[in-house]
Design a protein around this motif. Structure first.
Motif, PDB file in Angstrom:
ATOM      1  N   GLU A  10       0.829  -1.200   0.000  1.00 30.12           N
ATOM      2  CA  GLU A  10       0.000   0.000   0.000  1.00 30.12           C
ATOM      3  C   GLU A  10       0.866   1.254   0.000  1.00 30.12           C
ATOM      4  O   GLU A  10       0.572   2.235  -0.692  1.00 30.12           O
ATOM      5  N   TYR A  11       1.951   1.240   0.787  1.00 28.09           N
ATOM      6  CA  TYR A  11       2.863   2.386   0.795  1.00 28.09           C
ATOM      7  C   TYR A  11       3.558   2.525  -0.554  1.00 28.09           C
ATOM      8  O   TYR A  11       3.754   3.644  -1.055  1.00 28.09           O
ATOM      9  N   ILE A  12       3.949   1.391  -1.132  1.00 24.15           N
ATOM     10  CA  ILE A  12       4.626   1.429  -2.432  1.00 24.15           C
ATOM     11  C   ILE A  12       3.692   1.993  -3.500  1.00 24.15           C
ATOM     12  O   ILE A  12       4.110   2.776  -4.365  1.00 24.15           O
ATOM     13  N   SER A  13       2.419   1.603  -3.443  1.00 23.04           N
ATOM     14  CA  SER A  13       1.462   2.132  -4.424  1.00 23.04           C
ATOM     15  C   SER A  13       1.333   3.645  -4.274  1.00 23.04           C
ATOM     16  O   SER A  13       1.222   4.369  -5.267  1.00 23.04           O
ATOM     17  N   GLY A  14       1.336   4.134  -3.037  1.00 27.52           N
ATOM     18  CA  GLY A  14       1.299   5.581  -2.812  1.00 27.52           C
ATOM     19  C   GLY A  14       2.519   6.272  -3.386  1.00 27.52           C
ATOM     20  O   GLY A  14       2.435   7.381  -3.927  1.00 27.52           O
ATOM     21  N   LEU A  15       3.684   5.609  -3.281  1.00 23.47           N
ATOM     22  CA  LEU A  15       4.914   6.170  -3.840  1.00 23.47           C
ATOM     23  C   LEU A  15       4.835   6.227  -5.363  1.00 23.47           C
ATOM     24  O   LEU A  15       5.281   7.190  -5.998  1.00 23.47           O
ATOM     25  N   ILE A  16       4.262   5.194  -5.972  1.00 22.23           N
ATOM     26  CA  ILE A  16       4.091   5.183  -7.433  1.00 22.23           C
ATOM     27  C   ILE A  16       3.155   6.307  -7.858  1.00 22.23           C
ATOM     28  O   ILE A  16       3.390   6.996  -8.865  1.00 22.23           O
ATOM     29  N   VAL A  17       2.076   6.505  -7.080  1.00 21.47           N
ATOM     30  CA  VAL A  17       1.149   7.598  -7.375  1.00 21.47           C
ATOM     31  C   VAL A  17       1.888   8.937  -7.374  1.00 21.47           C
ATOM     32  O   VAL A  17       1.715   9.760  -8.292  1.00 21.47           O
ATOM     33  N   SER A  18       2.721   9.157  -6.370  1.00 24.38           N
ATOM     34  CA  SER A  18       3.456  10.425  -6.302  1.00 24.38           C
ATOM     35  C   SER A  18       4.415  10.563  -7.482  1.00 24.38           C
ATOM     36  O   SER A  18       4.604  11.662  -8.015  1.00 24.38           O
ATOM     37  N   GLY A  19       5.010   9.448  -7.919  1.00 32.49           N
ATOM     38  CA  GLY A  19       5.899   9.488  -9.078  1.00 32.49           C
ATOM     39  C   GLY A  19       5.153   9.880 -10.343  1.00 32.49           C
ATOM     40  O   GLY A  19       5.664  10.664 -11.164  1.00 32.49           O
ATOM     41  N   ILE A  20       3.948   9.348 -10.521  1.00 32.10           N
ATOM     42  CA  ILE A  20       3.126   9.701 -11.685  1.00 32.10           C
ATOM     43  C   ILE A  20       2.783  11.191 -11.655  1.00 32.10           C
ATOM     44  O   ILE A  20       2.850  11.889 -12.681  1.00 32.10           O
ATOM     45  N   ILE A  21       2.437  11.685 -10.458  1.00 30.86           N
ATOM     46  CA  ILE A  21       2.099  13.106 -10.313  1.00 30.86           C
ATOM     47  C   ILE A  21       3.289  13.982 -10.691  1.00 30.86           C
ATOM     48  O   ILE A  21       3.153  14.974 -11.433  1.00 30.86           O
ATOM     49  N   ILE A  22       4.478  13.623 -10.210  1.00 25.37           N
ATOM     50  CA  ILE A  22       5.676  14.422 -10.485  1.00 25.37           C
ATOM     51  C   ILE A  22       6.008  14.394 -11.981  1.00 25.37           C
ATOM     52  O   ILE A  22       6.350  15.425 -12.580  1.00 25.37           O
ATOM     53  N   LEU A  23       5.919  13.216 -12.604  1.00 25.88           N
ATOM     54  CA  LEU A  23       6.204  13.097 -14.033  1.00 25.88           C
ATOM     55  C   LEU A  23       5.248  13.972 -14.844  1.00 25.88           C
ATOM     56  O   LEU A  23       5.674  14.692 -15.761  1.00 25.88           O
ATOM     57  N   MET A  24       3.974  13.915 -14.516  1.00 25.67           N
ATOM     58  CA  MET A  24       2.993  14.735 -15.220  1.00 25.67           C
ATOM     59  C   MET A  24       3.282  16.217 -15.007  1.00 25.67           C
ATOM     60  O   MET A  24       3.148  17.031 -15.934  1.00 25.67           O
ATOM     61  N   GLY A  25       3.688  16.584 -13.795  1.00 26.56           N
ATOM     62  CA  GLY A  25       4.008  17.980 -13.515  1.00 26.56           C
ATOM     63  C   GLY A  25       5.131  18.495 -14.386  1.00 26.56           C
ATOM     64  O   GLY A  25       5.066  19.616 -14.917  1.00 26.56           O
ATOM     65  N   PHE A  26       6.189  17.696 -14.567  1.00 32.70           N
ATOM     66  CA  PHE A  26       7.306  18.107 -15.413  1.00 32.70           C
ATOM     67  C   PHE A  26       6.873  18.256 -16.877  1.00 32.70           C
ATOM     68  O   PHE A  26       7.294  19.191 -17.569  1.00 32.70           O
ATOM     69  N   GLU A  27       6.036  17.335 -17.362  1.00 35.55           N
ATOM     70  CA  GLU A  27       5.564  17.413 -18.746  1.00 35.55           C
ATOM     71  C   GLU A  27       4.722  18.674 -18.964  1.00 35.55           C
ATOM     72  O   GLU A  27       4.868  19.369 -19.981  1.00 35.55           O
ATOM     73  N   LEU A  28       3.847  18.975 -18.000  1.00 36.19           N
ATOM     74  CA  LEU A  28       3.010  20.161 -18.119  1.00 36.19           C
ATOM     75  C   LEU A  28       3.844  21.433 -18.020  1.00 36.19           C
ATOM     76  O   LEU A  28       3.552  22.430 -18.690  1.00 36.19           O
ATOM     77  N   LEU A  29       4.881  21.412 -17.199  1.00 36.78           N
ATOM     78  CA  LEU A  29       5.767  22.568 -17.076  1.00 36.78           C
ATOM     79  C   LEU A  29       6.455  22.850 -18.414  1.00 36.78           C
ATOM     80  O   LEU A  29       6.542  24.007 -18.852  1.00 36.78           O
ATOM     81  N   LYS A  30       6.915  21.794 -19.065  1.00 37.97           N
ATOM     82  CA  LYS A  30       7.587  21.958 -20.368  1.00 37.97           C
ATOM     83  C   LYS A  30       6.628  22.542 -21.400  1.00 37.97           C
ATOM     84  O   LYS A  30       6.986  23.491 -22.130  1.00 37.97           O
ATOM     85  N   ASP A  31       5.407  22.018 -21.484  1.00 39.14           N
ATOM     86  CA  ASP A  31       4.439  22.518 -22.465  1.00 39.14           C
ATOM     87  C   ASP A  31       4.041  23.956 -22.169  1.00 39.14           C
ATOM     88  O   ASP A  31       3.825  24.757 -23.095  1.00 39.14           O
ATOM     89  N   SER A  32       3.934  24.295 -20.884  1.00 35.29           N
ATOM     90  CA  SER A  32       3.514  25.650 -20.510  1.00 35.29           C
ATOM     91  C   SER A  32       4.599  26.674 -20.835  1.00 35.29           C
ATOM     92  O   SER A  32       4.295  27.792 -21.277  1.00 35.29           O
ATOM     93  N   VAL A  33       5.857  26.322 -20.621  1.00 37.74           N
ATOM     94  CA  VAL A  33       6.956  27.219 -20.977  1.00 37.74           C
ATOM     95  C   VAL A  33       6.957  27.471 -22.484  1.00 37.74           C
ATOM     96  O   VAL A  33       7.177  28.605 -22.952  1.00 37.74           O
ATOM     97  N   ASP A  34       6.678  26.421 -23.253  1.00 38.89           N
ATOM     98  CA  ASP A  34       6.596  26.577 -24.706  1.00 38.89           C
ATOM     99  C   ASP A  34       5.469  27.532 -25.080  1.00 38.89           C
ATOM    100  O   ASP A  34       5.598  28.333 -26.025  1.00 38.89           O
ATOM    101  N   LYS A  35       4.352  27.476 -24.328  1.00 39.07           N
ATOM    102  CA  LYS A  35       3.216  28.365 -24.610  1.00 39.07           C
ATOM    103  C   LYS A  35       3.565  29.816 -24.261  1.00 39.07           C
ATOM    104  O   LYS A  35       3.060  30.755 -24.903  1.00 39.07           O
TER     105      LYS A  35
END
Length: 389
Positions: free
Chosen positions: A96-121
């Motif tokens: 259960e803790y590991i799944s929470g860690l994976i969730v946080s990793g997905i959130i961070i990855l998405m954040g970086f992708e959105l940051l890159k697209d927003s800077v381009d905008k």
């Protein structure tokens, strides 16, 4: 909705400490989260296309990642409920803790992708289109995410789930992110400012902060953390409530996931009581801890002299010296070996983590203080401990 579904689908929904009930809540919340996040992705992705807004599109894909996170959470609860096996004798609760860690990793990855697209905008700004439909979609999204944050954090508190708490935190960050997107659309409609990309960057930063916060909350129990004070107080109440146990120390709580806790401790018993009587008291205490706190307990029996007035007086003097040296420090396992030329005072000292001196330096300081306040004829034999609670 969650309350109604839990009453329909979960047997004994109020028994939050039961493993099957916990897993049922995790499965239910995960399934509802998947449905709601896919719904939000669909309507916000459409709104992003209609309005030509990178911020809305970014927010839509954030909801899609949340749907993936809910899948991970759901699988985590399913797998963590598996029975112990030869390879995992303590069960699978930490999944259960590991799944929470994976969730946080997905959130961070998405954040970086959105940051890159927003800077381009920001570098290549485009006009956005405002409409009542887009406004309505964003308001619906905020309402849905507020509800998701409420039920995830509420259930997380009831079943003590780090993974669901992380999901609730992410939902709150989504509320703030969507609010910023909404503000950017209104500003762009009534002014000539192109702040869509800037708002996208802000949204991305909020998502990143939520990801790191959620990661911290799941990494901490994996690394090992002190138990809750209320849990420690209950252990002490049960143990010290037994006739024949006069003290407790060296308490360690081993957390192998929610509902899978083992504890070990040292219980002090009078040295002049028959060992079989004391052993029976220890067995009864272990059973009480298992039935009342649902944890496996291993208790080490420490005989101590309680009727020797000279030993008791020396123990109290040493306690006072140690407290004067550091208010947070304590002693246990105190014994005295009397001799013709000197007397040995044998005890353990529990150091607070604020003490940075080496063990050798601490022992030397305490020896000097005991010579000063108690007498030169007393030699110390000291073991240094750290508290695990």
């Amino acid at each position: 909705m969650i309350t109604l579904l839990s009453r329909i689908l979960i047997t004994h929904p109020q028994d939050y400490q039961d493993t099957e009930v916990r897993n049922a809540y995790g499965t239910l919340c995960g399934a509802v989260g998947i449905i709601l996040n896919i719904f939000l992705f669909a309507i916000k992705f459409g709104a992003g296309i209609i309005s030509h807004s990178i911020a809305i599109t970014a927010d839509a894909f954030n909801n899609l990642s949340d749907a993936g996170s809910s899948v991970v959470t759901l699988l985590g609860f399913k797998l963590s409920g598996a029975d112990p096996d030869p390879e995992h004798p303590f069960g699978h609760g930490r999944i259960e803790y590991i799944s929470g860690l994976i969730v946080s990793g997905i959130i961070i990855l998405m954040g970086f992708e959105l940051l890159k697209d927003s800077v381009d905008k920001i570098i290549h700004p485009q006009n956005t289109t405002f409409s009542a439909l887009v406004l309505g979609i964003l308001l619906v999204s905020i309402g849905v995410k507020l509800y998701m944050a409420f039920y995830n954090r509420s259930i997380a508190a009831k079943i003590d789930s780090a993974a669901m708490k992380a999901t609730g935190t992410d939902s709150l960050s989504d509320v703030l992110a969507t609010t910023i997107v909404l503000v950017s659309m209104v500003v762009a409609h009534f002014t000539t400012l192109h702040i869509d990309g800037v708002c996208g960057v802000i949204v991305a930063c909020i998502i990143l902060m939520a990801g790191f916060s959620a990661g911290k909350e799941t990494v901490t129990p994996l690394l090992g953390q002190p138990p809750e004070k209320e849990f420690v107080d209950e252990i002490q109440r049960i143990v010290l409530g037994q006739d024949g146990i006069v003290g407790i120390h060296d308490l360690v709580v081993h957390d192998y996931g929610p509902g899978r806790v083992m504890i070990s401790l040292h219980a002090e018993v009078p040295a002049d009581v028959d060992v079989m009587v004391s052993h029976d008291i220890i067995d009864v205490t272990e059973h009480l801890l298992k039935t009342q706190l649902k944890c496996d307990a291993v208790i080490h029996m420490d005989p101590v002299e309680v009727d020797n007035e000279e030993v008791s007086a020396l123990r109290n003097q040493v306690k006072d010296v140690v407290k004067q040296w550091n208010e947070e420090a304590s002693i246990h396992d105190f014994r005295v070996v009397f001799g013709t030329t000197h007397t040995n005072l044998i005890f353990d000292v529990v150091l607070p983590y604020s003490v940075k001196a080496t063990h050798e330096e601490v022992i030397e300081e305490l020896q000097q203080l005991i010579w000063k306040h108690i007498g030169k004829e007393y030699m110390t034999v000291i073991d240094i401990d750290r508290s695990y609670i």
